[in-house]
Design a protein around this motif. Structure first.
Motif, PDB file in Angstrom:
ATOM      1  N   GLY A 218       0.779  -1.226   0.000  1.00 48.51           N
ATOM      2  CA  GLY A 218       0.000   0.000   0.000  1.00 48.51           C
ATOM      3  C   GLY A 218       0.808   1.272   0.000  1.00 48.51           C
ATOM      4  N   ASP A 219       2.124   1.158   0.070  1.00 46.49           N
ATOM      5  CA  ASP A 219       2.988   2.343   0.076  1.00 46.49           C
ATOM      6  C   ASP A 219       3.105   2.888  -1.348  1.00 46.49           C
ATOM      7  OD1 ASP A 219       4.854   4.315   0.438  1.00 46.49           O
ATOM      8  OD2 ASP A 219       6.361   3.034   1.383  1.00 46.49           O
ATOM      9  N   GLU A 220       2.634   4.129  -1.547  1.00 46.07           N
ATOM     10  CA  GLU A 220       2.650   4.739  -2.872  1.00 46.07           C
ATOM     11  C   GLU A 220       3.859   5.658  -3.067  1.00 46.07           C
ATOM     12  OE1 GLU A 220       0.497   4.072  -5.266  1.00 46.07           O
ATOM     13  OE2 GLU A 220      -0.650   2.679  -4.014  1.00 46.07           O
ATOM     14  N   THR A 221       4.768   5.702  -2.105  1.00 41.78           N
ATOM     15  CA  THR A 221       5.941   6.569  -2.211  1.00 41.78           C
ATOM     16  C   THR A 221       6.786   6.201  -3.430  1.00 41.78           C
ATOM     17  OG1 THR A 221       6.039   6.745   0.199  1.00 41.78           O
ATOM     18  CG2 THR A 221       8.004   7.410  -1.018  1.00 41.78           C
ATOM     19  N   VAL A 222       7.267   7.216  -4.147  1.00 36.26           N
ATOM     20  CA  VAL A 222       8.148   6.969  -5.283  1.00 36.26           C
ATOM     21  C   VAL A 222       9.460   6.365  -4.780  1.00 36.26           C
ATOM     22  CG1 VAL A 222       9.415   8.021  -7.195  1.00 36.26           C
ATOM     23  CG2 VAL A 222       7.138   8.859  -6.592  1.00 36.26           C
ATOM     24  N   LEU A 223       9.864   5.254  -5.353  1.00 38.11           N
ATOM     25  CA  LEU A 223      11.075   4.577  -4.897  1.00 38.11           C
ATOM     26  C   LEU A 223      12.322   5.398  -5.241  1.00 38.11           C
ATOM     27  CD1 LEU A 223      10.328   0.898  -6.008  1.00 38.11           C
ATOM     28  CD2 LEU A 223       9.906   1.952  -3.781  1.00 38.11           C
ATOM     29  N   SER A 224      13.235   5.455  -4.296  1.00 40.52           N
ATOM     30  CA  SER A 224      14.507   6.134  -4.506  1.00 40.52           C
ATOM     31  C   SER A 224      15.496   5.595  -3.484  1.00 40.52           C
ATOM     32  CB  SER A 224      14.348   7.646  -4.345  1.00 40.52           C
ATOM     33  OG  SER A 224      15.596   8.292  -4.502  1.00 40.52           O
ATOM     34  N   ASP A 225      16.455   4.815  -3.948  1.00 34.15           N
ATOM     35  CA  ASP A 225      17.464   4.208  -3.072  1.00 34.15           C
ATOM     36  C   ASP A 225      18.856   4.479  -3.623  1.00 34.15           C
ATOM     37  OD1 ASP A 225      16.358   2.570  -0.814  1.00 34.15           O
ATOM     38  OD2 ASP A 225      15.184   1.723  -2.456  1.00 34.15           O
ATOM     39  N   ARG A 226      19.798   4.695  -2.714  1.00 32.83           N
ATOM     40  CA  ARG A 226      21.198   4.839  -3.114  1.00 32.83           C
ATOM     41  C   ARG A 226      22.059   4.309  -1.980  1.00 32.83           C
ATOM     42  NH1 ARG A 226      24.079   7.920  -6.924  1.00 32.83           N
ATOM     43  NH2 ARG A 226      26.166   8.578  -6.286  1.00 32.83           N
ATOM     44  N   PHE A 227      22.940   3.363  -2.289  1.00 33.66           N
ATOM     45  CA  PHE A 227      23.808   2.725  -1.296  1.00 33.66           C
ATOM     46  C   PHE A 227      25.249   2.846  -1.762  1.00 33.66           C
ATOM     47  CE2 PHE A 227      26.202  -0.909   0.299  1.00 33.66           C
ATOM     48  CZ  PHE A 227      25.889  -0.895   1.649  1.00 33.66           C
ATOM     49  N   ILE A 228      26.116   3.378  -0.904  1.00 33.80           N
ATOM     50  CA  ILE A 228      27.542   3.511  -1.191  1.00 33.80           C
ATOM     51  C   ILE A 228      28.316   2.911  -0.024  1.00 33.80           C
ATOM     52  CG2 ILE A 228      29.442   5.120  -1.617  1.00 33.80           C
ATOM     53  CD1 ILE A 228      27.361   7.125  -2.614  1.00 33.80           C
ATOM     54  N   ALA A 229      29.353   2.140  -0.314  1.00 31.88           N
ATOM     55  CA  ALA A 229      30.108   1.510   0.765  1.00 31.88           C
ATOM     56  C   ALA A 229      31.582   1.379   0.415  1.00 31.88           C
ATOM     57  CB  ALA A 229      29.535   0.132   1.084  1.00 31.88           C
ATOM     58  N   GLU A 230      32.404   1.344   1.448  1.00 36.51           N
ATOM     59  CA  GLU A 230      33.805   0.949   1.338  1.00 36.51           C
ATOM     60  C   GLU A 230      34.031  -0.185   2.326  1.00 36.51           C
ATOM     61  OE1 GLU A 230      36.495   4.705  -0.118  1.00 36.51           O
ATOM     62  OE2 GLU A 230      36.012   4.606   2.027  1.00 36.51           O
ATOM     63  N   ILE A 231      34.657  -1.262   1.847  1.00 40.23           N
ATOM     64  CA  ILE A 231      35.033  -2.373   2.722  1.00 40.23           C
ATOM     65  C   ILE A 231      36.553  -2.475   2.731  1.00 40.23           C
ATOM     66  CG2 ILE A 231      32.918  -3.659   2.290  1.00 40.23           C
ATOM     67  CD1 ILE A 231      34.663  -5.527   0.479  1.00 40.23           C
ATOM     68  N   PHE A 232      37.103  -2.802   3.905  1.00 37.79           N
ATOM     69  CA  PHE A 232      38.550  -2.983   4.012  1.00 37.79           C
ATOM     70  C   PHE A 232      38.861  -4.251   4.790  1.00 37.79           C
ATOM     71  CE2 PHE A 232      38.560   1.265   2.511  1.00 37.79           C
ATOM     72  CZ  PHE A 232      39.780   1.419   1.868  1.00 37.79           C
ATOM     73  N   LEU A 233      39.864  -4.956   4.289  1.00 39.49           N
ATOM     74  CA  LEU A 233      40.372  -6.114   4.998  1.00 39.49           C
ATOM     75  C   LEU A 233      41.167  -5.626   6.206  1.00 39.49           C
ATOM     76  CD1 LEU A 233      40.623  -9.277   4.742  1.00 39.49           C
ATOM     77  CD2 LEU A 233      42.900  -8.826   3.810  1.00 39.49           C
ATOM     78  N   VAL A 234      40.917  -6.210   7.378  1.00 36.76           N
ATOM     79  CA  VAL A 234      41.591  -5.761   8.595  1.00 36.76           C
ATOM     80  C   VAL A 234      42.065  -6.968   9.397  1.00 36.76           C
ATOM     81  CG1 VAL A 234      40.111  -3.716   8.689  1.00 36.76           C
ATOM     82  CG2 VAL A 234      39.518  -5.724  10.056  1.00 36.76           C
ATOM     83  N   ARG A 235      43.003  -6.703  10.295  1.00 32.82           N
ATOM     84  CA  ARG A 235      43.478  -7.748  11.201  1.00 32.82           C
ATOM     85  C   ARG A 235      43.467  -7.219  12.621  1.00 32.82           C
ATOM     86  NH1 ARG A 235      48.967  -9.538   9.549  1.00 32.82           N
ATOM     87  NH2 ARG A 235      49.670  -7.666  10.639  1.00 32.82           N
ATOM     88  N   ASP A 236      42.802  -7.950  13.491  1.00 26.18           N
ATOM     89  CA  ASP A 236      42.854  -7.647  14.918  1.00 26.18           C
ATOM     90  C   ASP A 236      44.200  -8.162  15.428  1.00 26.18           C
ATOM     91  OD1 ASP A 236      42.564  -7.384  17.649  1.00 26.18           O
ATOM     92  OD2 ASP A 236      40.517  -8.158  17.691  1.00 26.18           O
TER      93      ASP A 236
END
Length: 265
Positions: A218-236
């Motif tokens: 029932g949601d009539e909102t116009v869809l608008s999505d944007r996802f940005i990410a950075e991933i980094f390999l790390v060592r504890d």
């Protein structure tokens, strides 16, 4: 498989040498990734597979386009991008990570890898399944990367202390941009679906991001999505700095993202 083990960089102009790359584009069909499934209907968790750059779909009489972000790559290419250090100004990886976990962790940036061809990208795709009488609209994206250390040149070896950290920002219709450390709201900064796992008896060190979204009924909102990410390999490292903080070594990473936008007729 695109195994561009050597590529021109800014350093090439200064030294006359071609710098090694750290990212191999090796797209596979859908395969198990060893982490929980994105949706209950999926069964065993599996990648979308291959490299699907974009899809079109219709919802509530409106036309939409979901696509991977190109970040200005030539020829409209939309592959993930390798990074020695965090650089996206919107995410501000270093400061966002420090703001969230700097009280208990000290992050030491190594400036990338010593070896080459460490990140083997096997799925980077979007998908969209239109609404039917029995199921709602479903759309999303995924990224699947397997880490292959170049031990001869000094890359970090695979062990339980090796992890991933992802910092991302998500824009949705009607909401404000949010930058967050994607850690499942736990008391550490590490990404949940990444690290050493077993896939039908085979030990694999990988990273998997997958999302499936569906509008509310029932949601009539116009869809608008944007996802940005950075991933980094790390060592504890298991060591403490002078302030008593747990020291995390940060190596190379990947920048990626996707978006949904309405297509005007």
């Amino acid at each position: 498989m695109r195994d561009n083990s050597m590529r021109p960089t800014a350093a090439t102009k200064q030294t006359g040498k071609i710098a090694p790359t750290h990212l191999v584009l090796n797209y596979h069909p859908s395969q198990p990734h060893g982490w929980p499934a994105t949706g209950a209907a999926q069964g065993v968790g599996a990648t979308v597979g291959q490299h699907v750059r974009s899809r079109k779909f219709t919802h509530n009489g409106r036309r939409y386009h979901i696509g991977l972000l190109s970040y200005g790559q030539p020829g409209g290419s939309a592959d993930p991008l390798y990074a020695d250090v965090p650089a996206d100004p919107t995410i501000n990886f270093r400061q966002s990570l420090k703001d969230s976990f700097g009280t208990d962790y000290a992050f030491r940036y190594a400036g990338g890898f010593l070896g080459r061809n460490e990140f083997n990208v096997q799925s980077y795709s979007v998908f969209a399944a239109g609404q039917t009488e029995s199921s709602p609209l479903l759309y999303g994206a995924d990224l699947y990367v397997v880490y292959h250390p170049d031990l001869r040149r000094g890359d970090p070896e695979i062990n339980p202390r090796l992890r991933w950290i992802q910092v991302a920002t998500s824009f949705t219709a009607g909401g404000s941009p949010e930058v967050f450390v994607d850690n499942g709201q736990r008391a550490n900064p590490f990404f949940l679906s990444g690290g050493l796992t077993s896939i039908y008896g085979k030990q694999v060190f990988n990273f998997y991001y997958g999302v499936a979204r569906s509008p509310l009924p029932g949601d009539e909102t116009v869809l608008s999505d944007r996802f940005i990410a950075e991933i980094f390999l790390v060592r504890d490292t298991g060591s403490k700095d002078a302030a008593g903080k747990d020291v995390i070594a940060v190596f190379g990473g990947i920048r990626y993202g996707w978006q949904v936008r309405e297509v005007q007729r």
